[in-house]
Each structure stands twice: as C-alpha cells, then as structure tokens.
Write an enzyme that holds these catalytic residues in place. Structure first.
Site, short mmCIF file in Angstrom:
data_model
loop_
_atom_site.label_atom_id
_atom_site.label_comp_id
_atom_site.label_asym_id
_atom_site.label_seq_id
_atom_site.Cartn_x
_atom_site.Cartn_y
_atom_site.Cartn_z
N GLU A 60 0.94 -1.27 0.09
CA GLU A 60 -0.09 -0.12 -0.02
C GLU A 60 0.84 1.33 -0.20
O GLU A 60 0.65 2.36 -0.78
CB GLU A 60 -0.94 0.04 1.16
CG GLU A 60 -2.25 -0.79 0.99
CD GLU A 60 -1.97 -2.37 1.14
OE1 GLU A 60 -0.85 -2.71 1.63
OE2 GLU A 60 -3.06 -3.18 1.06
N HIS A 129 -11.18 -4.33 9.89
CA HIS A 129 -11.88 -4.24 8.37
C HIS A 129 -13.19 -3.28 8.34
O HIS A 129 -14.09 -3.50 7.71
CB HIS A 129 -12.15 -5.71 7.98
CG HIS A 129 -11.97 -5.91 6.44
ND1 HIS A 129 -12.83 -5.10 5.55
CD2 HIS A 129 -11.15 -6.80 5.90
CE1 HIS A 129 -12.39 -5.43 4.72
NE2 HIS A 129 -11.66 -6.20 4.59
#
Lengths: 327, 343
Positions: A60, A129
């Site tokens: 990322e 999440h």
C-alpha cells in the site's frame, strides 16, 4: 435521468475522465484483471490497457508513493485501496508526501492525485476491517476529503476530484455500492467543499455524510410521520473543505441541530461541526446541539453486537426528540 | 578500470565537488555554532566520494533523489552552493521558501526529489516519477540513495520490489555506512554482505569501495547505461563509513576511536588527491588553487546569505493548496488582536 448504482456511477466517472484526459490512470490491488475488489473498475482494463489500469503488488505505501511521484511529473493517478482499512499502511505516503509536497517544495510541485476506496463498516468484518477513516484525513492540511452518499454525488465528486490539482481522499461507502439513484445524463460535476440539503425541513437540522445520510433520511421520514417534526437533512458531501456556511444557514432557520456520523465520537467530524455551530449560530439555537456517533469501541464481529455500534435511525430519532424537547 | 570517458576537466570538477561538499559542511557547522542554524545538521563526512561519483554518471534530464548524506550529489546535479546555505539558514530566497528543512531539495528544473523523512517512501515516490518517464518514452534515468539502515523499513522493501517488478530505469545506491543514528548495522540486521539483499528483488548488484571515487563512478556509469538502454534497475552497494554523528547534536561517543582511525586513513578526499597527484592530473599547487577558490566562493556566499531576510509572516498561511483560495484564513484571534490594536 438514468437510475444507476453507486458502483456504476463511480465506474462512469472513471471512464469519462480517462476518456477525456490521457494523463488519468488507475492503479491498485486487483483493479485490472479482477475488475476491482468491488468491481468499480469493471471493463476499464479492456478499454484502456495495462498502462492505464495497473495492478500492483500488496504494497500500500509502495503504490501510494508511486502515485505521488507520477502526479508530481504530470500524470493524474487514481489510487484504489481495497479498503481504507489497508490504507493505514499508506498513511505515510498520503500524509507526508501527497499532502505536504506542494507546501514543502515551496509551491514547486502540486500533487493531483485521488486516493479512493470503501470506508466504514460493512457486515461482520470485525475491528480491523470496519473502520471509519474520515477524521484521520479531514485533520490534514493539504488534503481534500470527499464522502459521497448518493450515485449522483459519487459521479460528480469523483470527476471533480480527478480534475483537482491537489490530493483528494475519496471515501466511498462499503455498503453503498448497490444503492441506486438518479444520475444526470450529461456531464455532471459536483464541486468539492459544497454541502447539499437532501431533505428540506423547518424544525431541526440533521447534519450527516456518507452512509449516515441514508440513516438521517430514514429518521426524518419517521419523525414526519409519527411526530410531525420536519427535519432538514444536510449532506456535507465533503469533509475538507467543510461547508460550514450551509450548515449555519440551515441551523439559523431551524434553531436545532443533530450531527450524525458513523465513526468514533472523540475528535470526530461531528466535533468540528458542533464547534462551528456554537461559534457562528449561538444566538440562533433553542437547544444544545446533539451528536450521534458510533460507539467508542473497536467493531465487534457478532452481528448482534455490530448492530449496537453503528448508528441506525433510532438514536437519530431519539436525539431529535431530545433537542426538540419532545422526550 | 575503464576511465576513458573522464578527461582532465572531469578530474578537476570531481575534486572541486568533493572539497566543496566538505568545506560547505564545515561552514554549516560554524553557522550552527553561531546560532544561524537550529534544526538538524547532517554531515556527509567520509561519504563524499559515493555521492559525487555516482551522480557524476548521470546526464542532463536525469533525476536524483539523495539521502541526507549525499549533499555532494546535489552540487553535481547543479544545485548552487548558496542554495544550500539559504535553505539551512531558512531564508526566503531558499528554493523551498523556508518551508522545507536542511538539505531537502525538491526542484523540478534540476530533477531533484528531496529526502522524505520517514525512510523508504522517497524510493517509492521516485518509482512513480521513473514510471511516468518510461510511460512517455523519455530515456531518463532516476538515481536514489539509502543507508543500509533505511533499507530495513517495510516501505523500502516495497520500493525495491516495485522498481524490480516494473523494471524501471533506476539506480539504487545502498550506502553501507555502518551506523543508523547510534545503532550499528550488525545489531539491526543479520546481513553481512549487503550485496546479498539485491537478490531478494532479483536485481543486479555491484559492490564498490565507496571511498574510492573512480571505482564508484565506474560502477554508476555501468548501472546508468544499463538502466537507460532498457536493462532495468540496478543496485550499487557502497562500502563506506559515517565519520560524524547522526546530526550535529550527536557526538558519536559510542563509536570506538580505533574504528574511526582506521576509516580516517581511508578518507575519500585524501585518496582522490593521491590519484590526482600520482597520475599527473593536478599538482599540489593545482589542488590548493581549487580549495582556495571554493573557500572564497563560500565566504562570499555566507556573507550574502546572512544579509538576506527570513520568510515574511504572511507566508505562514501560504502554499498549502495549489489554488491559493483554499489556503487557510487568518486565525480569528489574530484578526481580533489587529482590530483591537487599531482601536
């Protein structure tokens, strides 16, 4: 006017901007061959080829930083994060490189880049999440932050974000991708930093953004039907710059306000909105401003608990009754 | 060693860059002690040959992203020495207008991307710059530097892996200078031969004596040519030593003095002077002339810079957004204070 999903609106925005401007390209995990983890980039690889729709490794900060470099020398990258949860690993590239490059180079490089992906809770994905990243980015000078609630705003804001000369954090609702709505047929641009009244009302102002706009609208329908309270729902649409003027204008008419957000209460978006209201509309208020937020805990996995953490219409209705002295 | 490309002017220029790097940093130390510099002051003492030798292999249009110990590379790429003095002393006329610190230079005309404080991200950003050039068919090479300590961050690994996976025209110089702030590299890594690390990314690597300017230059020339001709990225491992503390506040008492003595004997400037003398490129008088010339230039530059203004107060709210209308307003407390004074 066509009725399309939020997902298709984002896809249309990407396609239109990539057709309009060769310097726009998409990169991220699964954006190409797989058509996007949430299928937002469906068909773009076939239309634009691998140079402009680039699959990246699971790295990322690496691909967010790569996007910043490309933006510095003339491209307009759209970086997709599979979810904003994983973008925590790219917080450095977003905050230290994208947001500060224009400033630290003394104005020599601007960084026209969009970081986008789904934020907020979905269904039973647990604490790592299901996070609401909105305040983490709204706090940073140098960034702009958008959080659209409807297909029309998703289309118009993403197109504006891609054309913007500064870095834009674009937070989509993970549970909004299948939401349908009317979208204008021709060119549709929504300016960044402009709120919109999604439902007019004279008795109380409900301020919300993203998924919570839908929650606020449900609450407003209930309030009208059951209590004859007409709530005005103001959708912030952008969190930085924040359209304080539209909120103040509404509160000056309704004299009462409830500020709703999905995320945690401490230092949340609502804290900023409440500060603006108390400072600029103090003499208009008939009651203290109320806040509704997610519960101040990491998200649970169990559905029975998850439902207690994310605000639904009920707490919004209770808060409105409270500020209207109906409880 | 193939040095056929270097002529007398090159050898003189290389020597000038070496002594300029060291003498300018000595001036900075003085300015620091006088209070003209307050933030971090990072020296490249002992590592000058790596920065100068590698950057000298680049051409016009190439890009450079140095670490904080590669000041010499900046001068090779065209940064005027006075710009370094302006930036360190935070003058309005510095390239970043007083916004960025010390030796962070991000200047489009010179193809410079400055250091990014959290280590490793600079490599990732340079990957994006390099990818863009390649996508446009521009034959530019991008060169960047890392200490072996910086190469341990997760972001560095991402940067190496992506440069390799995308086959970008890049040269990554890994400077094994033995120390990350106060931590010796053997305590931060089990790696003994740092060239081994390139294998993890499938990259070609060459190890050089980083204090031998001509060896460094030759390795860089090879890697730059390979990158420019489509051969992808390469790694150069420069074996060197950080001869001063991490920054000015660090007296590096933790380093054994015999280790410093050993590396002092391998000083890159002294070694290059011997090559210049022995091979007849310059005489003792010629060396002294270059040093004197640099010294005079620096005296003039310091005098000029110290007479220049710092950034004005109104610039505290500027250059946050490309559209200046987005920059923040005057704080309301300051506005009130101004109104109250006016009354």
């Amino acid at each position: 006017m066509a009725v399309i999903t939020y997902r298709d609106a984002l896809n249309r925005a990407l396609r239109e901007e990539m057709e309009r401007d060769d310097s726009v390209f998409l990169l991220g995990e699964e954006v190409g061959e797989y058509d996007g983890a949430y299928k937002v980039s469906k068909g773009l690889l076939d239309q634009f080829g691998e140079w402009r729709v680039r699959d990246t490794p699971i790295a990322e900060n690496g691909f967010a930083g790569l996007g910043v470099g490309a933006a510095m020398v003339g491209l307009r990258p759209v970086v997709e994060f599979m979810t904003w949860n994983f973008a925590l690993l790219a917080y450095d590239a977003i905050v230290n490189s994208a947001a500060k490059m224009y400033h630290m180079s003394g104005g020599q490089y601007n960084v026209p880049i969009v970081f986008r992906g789904p934020g907020g809770s979905a269904l039973q994905l647990a604490a790592q999440h299901s996070q609401v990243p909105d305040p983490w980015y709204a706090n940073i000078p140098g960034l702009k932050v958008c959080a659209p609630a409807t297909p029309a705003d998703a289309l118009g804001l993403l197109k504006s974000a891609i054309r913007d000369d500064d870095p834009v954090v674009f937070i989509e609702g993970e549970l909004l991708y299948n939401v349908k709505g009317e979208v204008p047929d021709g060119e549709h641009l929504v300016p960044i930093g402009v709120a919109e009244v999604k439902r007019p009302g004279a008795d109380v102002t409900i301020v919300a953004h993203g998924k919570m706009v839908h929650v606020a609208l449900q609450a407003a329908e209930h309030l009208a039907k059951e209590l004859e309270v007409e709530a005005e729902v103001v959708d912030l649409r952008s969190l930085r710059p924040l359209d304080t003027a539209s909120v103040i204008e509404s509160v000056q008419r309704t004299h009462r306000a409830v500020v709703v957000e999905e995320g945690w209460p401490i230092s949340g978006i609502g804290a900023q909105v409440v500060d603006d209201i108390q400072r600029e509309a103090f003499d208009s208020l008939d009651a203290p401003v109320a806040r509704v937020s997610g519960l101040d805990v990491p998200m649970h996995y169990a559905r029975s608990l998850e439902k207690l953490i994310v605000p639904g219409p009920e707490p919004v209705i209770e808060a409105v009754k409270h500020v209207c002295y109906l409880d | 060693m193939n040095l056929s490309t270097l002529v007398r002017e090159d050898m003189h220029a290389l020597y000038r860059f070496l002594v300029l790097t060291r003498m300018l940093e000595e001036r900075l130390e003085t300015l620091f002690k006088q209070g003209h510099i307050v933030g971090g002051l990072y020296r490249s003492l002992g590592q000058e040959a790596t920065a100068v030798g590698t950057a000298y292999a680049l051409q016009d249009g190439d890009w450079l992203a140095p670490s904080i110990r590669d000041a010499g590379a900046l001068y090779v790429r065209g940064l005027p020495p006075i710009a370094m003095l302006r930036q360190y002393t935070a003058r309005e006329a510095s390239p970043c207008a007083g916004k960025d610190n010390t030796n962070h230079f991000t200047i489009p005309e010179l193809g410079l991307l400055g250091p990014i404080s959290p280590l490793g991200t600079q490599l990732c950003v340079l990957n994006g710059i390099s990818l863009t050039f390649r996508q446009r068919g521009e034959p530019r090479v991008c060169m960047t530097y890392q200490g072996e300590g910086a190469s341990r961050t997760g972001t560095s690994h991402e940067g190496f892996a992506m440069a390799a996976a995308l086959d970008l025209p890049m040269v990554i110089v890994l400077e094994h200078n033995r120390w990350s702030f106060g931590t010796p590299s053997y305590r931060a890594s089990a790696v003994e031969d740092w060239a081994d690390t390139a294998g993890a990314y499938g990259l070609p690597v060459r190890s050089v004596d980083g204090n031998d300017l001509l060896q460094v230059y030759e390795a860089a020339r090879e890697a730059v040519e390979r990158a420019r001709s489509g051969g992808g990225p390469g790694v150069i491992v420069a074996e060197t030593y950080r001869m001063s503390g991490h920054a000015q506040h660090d007296s590096q008492k933790y380093i054994p003095s015999e280790e410093l003595d050993e590396w002092r004997a391998r000083d890159p400037i002294g070694r290059f002077e011997r090559v210049l003398l022995e091979d007849g490129w310059l005489s003792d008088a010629g060396l002294a002339e270059i040093r004197d010339d640099v010294d005079q230039e620096l005296t003039r530059a310091v005098d000029t810079v110290l007479s220049e203004p710092h950034p004005p107060a109104e610039s505290s709210r500027t250059r946050v957004y490309a559209d200046p209308r987005q920059d923040p307003p005057e704080p309301w407390t300051r506005t009130l204070a101004t109104e109250s004074e006016a009354r």
